[in-house]
Design a protein around this motif. Structure first.
Motif, mmCIF file in Angstrom:
data_model
loop_
_atom_site.group_PDB
_atom_site.id
_atom_site.type_symbol
_atom_site.label_atom_id
_atom_site.label_comp_id
_atom_site.label_asym_id
_atom_site.label_seq_id
_atom_site.Cartn_x
_atom_site.Cartn_y
_atom_site.Cartn_z
ATOM 1 N N VAL A 149 0.837 -1.201 0.000
ATOM 2 C CA VAL A 149 0.000 0.000 0.000
ATOM 3 C C VAL A 149 0.873 1.252 0.000
ATOM 4 O O VAL A 149 0.576 2.236 -0.691
ATOM 5 N N GLU A 150 1.961 1.219 0.760
ATOM 6 C CA GLU A 150 2.862 2.373 0.798
ATOM 7 C C GLU A 150 3.499 2.614 -0.567
ATOM 8 O O GLU A 150 3.663 3.775 -0.977
ATOM 9 N N TYR A 151 3.857 1.550 -1.255
ATOM 10 C CA TYR A 151 4.371 1.719 -2.622
ATOM 11 C C TYR A 151 3.343 2.475 -3.473
ATOM 12 O O TYR A 151 3.669 3.448 -4.161
ATOM 13 N N MET A 152 2.112 1.988 -3.420
ATOM 14 C CA MET A 152 1.053 2.548 -4.262
ATOM 15 C C MET A 152 0.782 4.010 -3.924
ATOM 16 O O MET A 152 0.615 4.853 -4.807
ATOM 17 N N ALA A 153 0.737 4.311 -2.629
ATOM 18 C CA ALA A 153 0.480 5.687 -2.206
ATOM 19 C C ALA A 153 1.603 6.620 -2.637
ATOM 20 O O ALA A 153 1.368 7.784 -2.973
ATOM 21 N N ALA A 154 2.821 6.096 -2.636
ATOM 22 C CA ALA A 154 3.981 6.914 -2.990
ATOM 23 C C ALA A 154 4.148 7.077 -4.497
ATOM 24 O O ALA A 154 4.975 7.869 -4.950
ATOM 25 N N GLY A 155 3.385 6.314 -5.268
ATOM 26 C CA GLY A 155 3.501 6.410 -6.720
ATOM 27 C C GLY A 155 4.427 5.378 -7.326
ATOM 28 O O GLY A 155 4.763 5.453 -8.512
ATOM 29 N N ALA A 156 4.849 4.400 -6.515
ATOM 30 C CA ALA A 156 5.681 3.302 -7.019
ATOM 31 C C ALA A 156 4.762 2.135 -7.386
ATOM 32 O O ALA A 156 3.967 1.684 -6.558
#
Length: 460
Positions: free
Chosen positions: A369-376
């Motif tokens: 989820v953190e990847y996705m939120a960060a744009g990764a």
């Protein structure tokens, strides 16, 4: 006759001492919430849940003291307060009280070379005995998955609450032993032997029965995903006491990062503790395979491992990964970042075009989820939480990739590196939108809603 009398006297003495301790501690319970979290320096998603849970209770019931049972002897109220902010961006309203535990070795995996699950589970009971004898709260809150401590906490008169990240045993684990699959929790010696595999199936089946009985002692069990919920409901048999509460993911702080990334050196990030089940070696091998497939005209990617080490075993795994990078001849393209601050993590996430995750049956997958939120763009394992809850289409748009083996991971890495910028931005944007479903605010709302019936008598 004399020996029998001595044994009888010893047993009677132990029973009386146990009973006296229970009666005394039940009478002296403190109206507080005590979190059983022996490792307050693990740096993973479990620790984020701990601090967000403390903050939520401080918001919901200011009159309740919050206390943490920890085996980290250097932990102090002020250091934990600072750690919550520095590592996770969680601001507590007041420092949590601390009770230090000195028997944590009994839950270390290295203490039990064989029969690790039952050993650690029984060891957790011993550790919980130390904790509850030192401080007996009205609310015992387990955030580390030690279900075998729940019957003991109830004997001490506590209301038992837990946030379960994953079941200690599951039908999937039993199936893998039955299929004789080689994994971190099913070594080659067992996998190659029909007889040993059958013995392990009996052991796992027996353990799952004990685990179910222990878990059913919880007054409230919060779980972090659809996958975990289905398994816990089946194992514990108390579906009315089980609530799904997605874990807190720092989507707000990461959502503001620009989606545009540097095209000079495409960076792939891996955020996970250096634990065996995180399968970092698979990521290295997949990266190496993808690296070899790239045309000379394409920019050379970089892989960043970001994680924390809980103990000596984790440190050894980290060193093994460094050696493996050398063996695969990608050491110049691989970086290792250990025990970094939250601010540094945000900086690294903001520079990554993709985030890789490879744990089989990851209960949820906060890092995804953190990847996705960060744009990764996420490249996650095609199982459990990432498959069922996270890497799903958003408004009809693809949000990432799911992979199962080295080839599939390598293909996903190659596709992202070759992806036109417009296509990458479209996928990254859809992934970011999807990540909003797992925000910290949603955790706070769902967590408080689940907790209110238990804390209803506490004045605000």
């Amino acid at each position: 006759m004399t020996l029998t009398f001595i044994i009888f006297s010893l047993i009677t003495s132990l029973i009386l001492r146990f009973s006296f301790t229970l009666i005394n501690r039940r009478r002296n319970r403190t109206t507080a919430v005590a979190f059983f979290h022996p490792y307050t320096n693990d740096g993973g998603g479990g620790e984020r849940v701990l601090w967000c849970a403390v903050r939520a209770i401080q918001d919901e019931s200011p009159d309740l003291d919050c206390l943490v049972y920890t085996g980290d002897h250097d932990a102090t109220p002020q250091s934990l307060l600072a750690r919550a902010i520095d590592r996770f961006g969680v601001t507590l309203l007041s420092p949590p009280k601390v009770v230090h535990l000195y028997k944590r070795k009994w839950i270390e995996e290295t203490t039990y070379p064989h029969f690790t699950m039952i050993g650690q589970s029984l060891g957790s009971v011993y550790l919980a005995w130390e904790a509850l004898c030192k401080f007996t709260p009205f609310y015992y809150f387990d955030t580390s998955g030690y279900a075998f401590t729940y019957p003991l906490a109830r004997l001490f008169g506590c209301k038992v609450i837990c946030y379960t990240h994953y079941p200690t045993i599951s039908s999937d684990m039993i199936s893998r032993v039955r299929q004789r699959s080689l994994m971190y929790n099913n070594d080659a010696l067992v996998a190659k032997s029909v007889w040993l595999s059958r013995c392990k199936i009996v052991y796992y089946t027996f353990f799952s029965c004990l685990y179910g009985m222990a878990g059913s002692c919880a007054h409230l069990a919060m779980v972090n995903s659809s996958w975990t919920k289905s398994h816990i409901e089946k194992l514990w048999g108390v579906p009315d006491r089980i609530k799904r509460v997605y874990p807190p993911c720092d989507t707000s702080g990461l959502q503001v990062l620009p989606l545009e990334r540097s095209a000079e050196i495409p960076t792939i990030i891996s955020v996970a503790q250096f634990r065996p089940e995180k399968a970092h070696s698979l990521q290295l091998e997949a990266f190496s395979a993808a690296f070899k497939r790239l045309d000379s005209t394409l920019p050379k990617p970089k892989l960043q491992f970001v994680g924390s080490c809980r103990n000596k075993s984790d440190e050894e795994r980290l060193e093994m990964l460094k050696r493996k990078a050398l063996e695969l001849n990608v050491n110049e393209q691989v970086e290792f970042h250990k025990n970094i601050t939250y601010r540094e993590l945000v900086r690294l996430l903001g520079g990554a075009v993709a985030g890789i995750h490879s744990m089989t049956d990851e209960h949820f997958g906060i890092s995804v989820v953190e990847y996705m939120a960060a744009g990764a763009i996420p490249i996650a394992h095609n199982s459990a939480g990432p498959k069922m809850d996270i890497v799903l289409a958003e408004d009809g748009e693809q949000t990432g990739f799911l992979a199962w083996n080295i080839d599939e991971y390598a293909d996903a890495i190659s596709r992202i590196i070759r992806m036109p910028e417009k296509e990458r931005l479209l996928m990254a944007s859809a992934a970011r939108k999807r990540a909003r479903r797992f925000s910290e605010q949603r955790f706070y709302d769902d967590f408080k809603a689940a907790l209110r019936p238990i804390l209803c008598h506490v004045s605000k």
